[in-house]
Design a protein around this motif. Structure first.
Motif, short mmCIF file in Angstrom:
data_model
loop_
_atom_site.label_atom_id
_atom_site.label_comp_id
_atom_site.label_asym_id
_atom_site.label_seq_id
_atom_site.Cartn_x
_atom_site.Cartn_y
_atom_site.Cartn_z
N THR A 164 0.75 -1.66 -0.36
CA THR A 164 0.38 0.00 0.12
C THR A 164 1.00 1.84 -0.40
O THR A 164 0.63 2.28 -0.93
N THR A 165 2.13 1.05 0.47
CA THR A 165 2.94 2.49 1.18
C THR A 165 4.03 2.73 -0.35
O THR A 165 4.37 3.32 -0.14
N GLY A 166 4.18 1.50 -0.18
CA GLY A 166 5.61 1.43 -1.09
C GLY A 166 7.05 1.50 -0.24
O GLY A 166 7.72 1.98 -1.06
N LYS A 167 6.47 1.30 0.64
CA LYS A 167 7.61 1.69 1.98
C LYS A 167 8.15 0.25 2.98
O LYS A 167 7.32 -0.80 3.36
N ILE A 168 8.91 0.45 3.61
CA ILE A 168 9.86 -0.46 4.17
C ILE A 168 9.50 -0.18 6.21
O ILE A 168 10.00 1.26 5.98
N HIS A 169 8.55 -0.26 6.27
CA HIS A 169 7.98 -0.23 7.87
C HIS A 169 9.01 -0.93 9.01
O HIS A 169 8.61 -2.37 9.55
N THR A 170 10.87 -0.47 9.10
CA THR A 170 10.61 -1.60 10.50
C THR A 170 10.75 -1.42 11.89
O THR A 170 9.20 -0.65 12.10
N TYR A 171 10.59 -1.64 13.46
CA TYR A 171 10.16 -2.05 13.68
C TYR A 171 11.51 -1.93 15.15
O TYR A 171 12.31 -3.14 14.84
N TYR A 172 11.59 -0.42 16.01
CA TYR A 172 12.64 -0.72 16.23
C TYR A 172 12.12 -1.02 17.65
O TYR A 172 11.76 -0.74 18.56
N ARG A 173 13.08 -2.17 18.51
CA ARG A 173 13.35 -2.83 19.75
C ARG A 173 13.96 -1.86 20.90
O ARG A 173 15.54 -1.91 20.62
N GLN A 174 13.42 -1.31 22.68
CA GLN A 174 13.96 -0.49 22.89
C GLN A 174 14.59 -1.61 23.98
O GLN A 174 14.73 -1.16 24.91
N THR A 175 13.83 -2.79 24.13
CA THR A 175 14.45 -3.57 25.27
C THR A 175 14.86 -4.89 24.67
O THR A 175 14.38 -5.61 25.81
N ILE A 176 15.44 -5.09 24.28
CA ILE A 176 16.57 -5.91 23.33
C ILE A 176 17.75 -6.13 24.48
O ILE A 176 17.82 -6.97 25.17
N ALA A 177 18.41 -4.95 23.63
CA ALA A 177 20.29 -4.66 24.13
C ALA A 177 20.20 -4.23 25.67
O ALA A 177 19.87 -3.19 25.65
N ALA A 178 20.88 -5.44 25.68
CA ALA A 178 21.28 -4.85 27.41
C ALA A 178 22.14 -3.54 27.76
O ALA A 178 22.05 -2.92 28.42
N THR A 179 23.18 -3.12 26.40
CA THR A 179 23.90 -2.41 26.26
C THR A 179 22.73 -1.04 26.32
O THR A 179 23.55 0.31 26.84
N GLY A 180 21.84 -1.00 25.84
CA GLY A 180 21.03 -0.04 25.33
C GLY A 180 21.00 0.47 24.34
O GLY A 180 19.71 1.02 23.26
N ARG A 181 21.91 -0.37 23.96
CA ARG A 181 21.38 -0.22 21.69
C ARG A 181 19.79 -0.39 21.48
O ARG A 181 19.42 -1.27 22.28
N LEU A 182 19.71 0.29 20.17
CA LEU A 182 18.35 -0.04 19.96
C LEU A 182 18.50 -0.98 18.98
O LEU A 182 19.59 -1.85 17.96
N SER A 183 17.48 -2.54 18.71
CA SER A 183 17.40 -3.69 17.57
C SER A 183 16.38 -3.41 16.86
O SER A 183 15.45 -2.94 16.92
#
Length: 892
Positions: free
Chosen positions: A614-633
């Motif tokens: 529909t949008t012709g885009k990629i919609h990723t999903y950023y997880r804040q609660t995965i990496a123990a260092t605080g990095r986004l996944s």
């Protein structure tokens, strides 16, 4: 009929400790021995159903055997502190199980059990002795069975007198003679030198006791005769030491050992402290009520559940809106089935106001009569308290409903409180905080192929409990954040960031599918050429992607030197192939084949599947609660892993383009942010000087380490300096550096030592942060993000070393993660304040990606690096490099 179970507490606990992998609770205390002991105990009770149970422990280190032999048990290593600290808690847990325990000064657990088995024999009572010590076999009799642990404590093997005779050709009492001759290194019982189990058994098959063996020395020859002759006293003494004393003056009787079942309340409390969630569930316990989960579920009866299932329930909507006006405090839960929030199915919404819970069925939320509630839901000025509000916002957006005003997210808060716990499900968060009544989704919905929504009544009850659970957790978690000085981290950074991420994800990034398809065609052609070359070099056709077939070709047909084998054949992993590269040209082609194949399947075909039709885009999903260092996944798809070292990989970025005609992709990347953070937190003057004067840090390091001028630094020197610079950040070892640079470990160790001699502030930081982690059990970033390192005290060298590397690295990597998150929050606020049209699209490690209209390009080229460099004040300047173009590829 009575059935006694007598457990050797010390033996089983020791075996559990060394057999179980390290296991710690959130406070950092190791609990593996307790867990192993407990699971074995439960299995024994379930399988053997004893009427009486007693756990015997050693009382102190000295007993009557030390009078016979001063060095008895003298060779034993000191009990690891990680094990010592578990004994008192284990004993409390045994009491909570309703099980008796006993110890008596001057005697060992073996003697207590030996005395009780003698009593069992006299009374004709059936008894089972559970131990890991073969000495206990001497107690086997018509009434007494010995259960010896195997494979740690996961299995037991039962021994009767007949079993002992079958296995050893001995009677139970002859086990004492066996130990007298062969000794026992674990107890430092000397025995006879040169006599092992095989020789001792041979002797006892000739003569039935130590005494008779010694009385018939002439029957032996050579060295054996000499050893027996010279060590007669040792053999007699060893037999005495190995003999279990069965006359302990016990102040105990059968009635006291009776097992009447668990004390549910005490047991639940103890297991909760230990965070043994699986055992709580297995035993169906609840701390709150001290009864089973089924009884805890009766909490549903205390709730008034109001269901809005159609427009006939308009009066319930009025009640809901009145509840919202009367109380801002609530618990909000949005149920969505599916991990990808852009595709998950919305299954209902629940919101609780203490005992009043309102349920909105999944097909009603978009109905006109619920518009007043949706207006409240979207109002940014009305705070919302929920669980995983980030995902909730995405799920609702895809059905046309806006969620605004996210104030507190219990999942995000729980993650900040312990980022090393990868399980942030509502059910487990509740358990950890003694909030009971909720059961797991798996129990209600099933899982995997068996996942199925229950009938409406059961679903609505589950959603009601979820909302009420959220409401209970909000004040508890908020208070914990305050106690740990994390309120600012939550309210000023992570909370606002979750809203920004949702906005970026919904915006998505435009993908030129035709570009990806063209690259797919090019990769296919390249793969055909490489395949043909591999077949020609191999002299045959085979399945290159099959490790088995590839191994046979390389190591059998081409006779290359095999490096290592697995259970299924020759290893052909990347490490092995790289070592083989000098031996045959086919190896380079195979490595290229693998790289191009992965690009084709994962990044061309994979990304094409992720383009929203529909949008012709990629919609990723950023997880804040995965990496123990605080990095986004990044997930669905992972846009942080697109390879850029290989040109064919970098070209994938050509497909990512602006969504508006005439717009530009702009990327800004922090320059060496982790090394700048290291310079700040270590305070090393030489490292700070390099960044303050805007020097190339790797050239500067090479100059200092090799003692040369900038002009004399060659490419190899700079490469080595770069490897050690980044290696230091990750606590690299001499082995790791030697592998990276292709030098010996000795040379690598000298390189690291030279580095630390020059950058002495870095060495001091590394030492200090490890000491701090050992003292506190955790480390902090500059923004007070916390990470626990329970293995920092492990007796296992590998685990302890890994924990030390985590302690060194987390403040650096975690602070770098915090900085780019701060930059995102401030960049979004700047865009809003200046009313700019430019949009933030992606965060990839230390890089931010925007799409920019033409009239804002010059401004954004200056504004983005300015905001990023001012995100936080360090002792060295932060720098962000900007690039731009018609695609993400051109912007890098």
């Amino acid at each position: 009929m009575s059935k006694w179970m007598l457990i050797d507490g010390n033996s089983i606990t020791y075996r559990a400790f060394f057999a179980m992998p390290p296991l710690t609770n959130s406070s950092g205390m190791q609990t593996n021995a307790i867990y192993g002991f407990t699971t074995m105990l439960l299995k024994l009770i379930e399988e053997h159903k004893p009427s009486h149970i007693l756990v015997a422990f050693d009382a102190g280190k000295v007993n009557f055997r030390h009078e016979q032999f001063e060095d008895y048990k003298g060779g034993r290593q000191k009990t690891p502190p990680e094990l010592s600290q578990q004994f008192p808690i284990l004993k409390q847990l045994i009491t909570a199980f309703g099980i008796q325990q006993y110890e008596l000064s001057g005697y060992e657990a073996d003697d207590i059990i030996g005395t009780l088995t003698k009593l069992a024999d006299q009374q004709g009572v059936e008894a089972m002795v559970v131990s890991g010590d073969k000495d206990m076999l001497q107690l086997a009799s018509e009434h007494v069975t010995i259960a010896l642990t195997r494979k740690g404590v996961s299995e037991i093997e039962l021994y009767s007198p007949e079993t002992i005779t079958e296995k050893y050709g001995l009677t139970p009492l002859q086990i004492i003679d066996l130990k007298g001759l062969m000794g026992d290194t674990s107890d430092n019982i000397p025995g006879v030198p040169g006599v092992g189990e095989k020789t001792a058994l041979k002797l006892l098959h000739q003569f039935p006791s130590v005494e008779e063996v010694l009385a018939n020395l002439d029957a032996q020859k050579g060295k054996l005769k000499e050893n027996l002759t010279n060590n007669q006293e040792s053999a007699i003494m060893s037999k005495k030491l190995a003999t279990i004393f069965r006359e302990v003056p016990l102040e105990y009787n059968e009635e006291q050992m009776q097992f009447n079942g668990y004390d549910h309340s005490q047991l639940a409390e103890q297991l909760q402290k230990l965070e043994f969630k699986s055992l709580i569930e297995r035993l169906q316990l609840s701390t709150e009520s001290g009864s089973s989960v089924e009884e805890a579920r009766s909490a549903i009866e205390s709730l008034s559940i109001h269901v809005i299932a159609n427009d006939n329930d308009a009066n319930v909507v009025n009640d809901l809106m009145q509840a919202i006006q009367q109380s801002a405090e609530h618990g909000l839960y949005i149920e969505a089935i599916g991990d990808n929030p852009h595709q998950a199915s919305f299954e209902g919404l629940s919101i609780s106001f203490q005992d009043d819970v309102y349920i909105i069925a999944k097909d009603q939320l978009t109905e006109p009569f619920l518009q007043p509630f949706c207006d409240w839901l979207s109002n940014e000025d009305k705070p919302k308290y929920g669980y995983d509000l980030h995902k909730s916002e995405l799920v609702l957006s895809w059905i046309g409903v806006k969620l605004g005003g996210a104030k507190f997210d219990v999942q995000l808060a729980a993650y900040l409180l312990d980022p090393t716990d990868g399980n942030q499900l509502l059910y487990t968060i509740a358990e950890r905080h003694n909030v009971y009544g909720l059961v797991s989704d798996d129990e209600v919905y099933g899982k995997g192929a068996k996942l199925k929504l229950p009938e409406d009544e059961k679903l609505f009850q589950h959603l009601a409990l979820k909302a009420r659970t959220v409401e209970k957790l909000v004040p508890l978690l908020n208070e914990e954040l305050e106690q740990m000085s994390m309120l600012s981290l939550y309210y000023d950074l992570e909370g606002p960031l979750s809203r920004i991420l949702a906005k970026m994800e919904l915006q998505g990034i435009k993908v030129a599918s035709s570009e990806l398809e063209n690259q797919g065609v090019e990769l296919e052609a390249a793969l055909k050429l490489i395949t043909a070359s591999i077949y020609e070099l191999a002299g045959m056709e085979f399945k290159i992607s099959s490790p088995k077939q590839l191994g046979e070709v390389l190591f059998e047909k081409l006779a290359l030197p095999a490096k290592k084998k697995t259970k299924t054949g020759y290893s052909t992993d990347a490490e092995v192939l790289e070592e083989l590269a000098p031996y045959h040209p086919i190896i380079t082609h195979i490595l290229n084949f693998r790289q191009l194949s992965k690009l084709q399947s994962t990044y061309v075909e994979g990304l094409l599947k992720e383009v929203n039709p529909t949008t012709g885009k990629i919609h990723t999903y950023y997880r804040q609660t995965i990496a123990a260092t605080g990095r986004l996944s990044s997930q669905f798809p992972n846009l942080q892993n697109i390879p850029i070292r290989l040109e064919e990989g970098r070209k994938i970025r050509k497909a990512f383009v602006p969504s508006e005609a005439g717009w530009t992709i702009l990327a800004a990347d922090y320059s060496q942010i982790e090394l700048r953070v290291l310079a700040h937190i270590s305070g090393d003057e030489k490292l700070k000087e390099a960044f303050i004067h805007n020097m190339d840090i790797h050239t500067k390091t090479a100059m200092d380490v090799f003692g040369v001028t900038a002009e004399e630094v060659d490419s190899n020197m700079r490469r080595s300096a770069k490897a050690v610079n980044f290696g230091i950040v990750y606590g690299i070892s001499d082995f790791g550096l030697s592998q990276n640079l292709g030098i010996t470990r000795k040379e690598a160790a000298q390189f690291i030592e030279q580095y630390f001699n020059i950058f002495s502030g870095v060495r001091k930081y590394m030492d200090d942060i490890v000491a701090e982690a050992k003292s506190n059990g955790y480390i902090l970033t500059l923004l007070d993000r916390r990470r626990y390192v329970p293995d920092i005290h492990s007796s296992n060298f590998n685990l302890r070393s890994f924990a030390e590397r985590i302690a060194m690295n987390t403040p650096i990597q975690g602070t770098a993660a915090d900085i780019i998150k701060l930059a995102m929050v401030r960049m979004e606020q700047t865009l809003k304040d200046r009313q700019l049209e430019s949009r933030m699209l992606l965060q990839v490690h230390d890089e931010l990606v925007f799409e920019v209209p033409p009239h804002e390009l010059e401004l954004m080229k200056k504004l983005v690096p300015e905001v990023m460099s001012e995100a936080i004040q360090l002792d060295v300047p932060l720098r962000a490099d900007v690039s731009f173009g018609n695609s993400w590829y051109e912007a890098k």
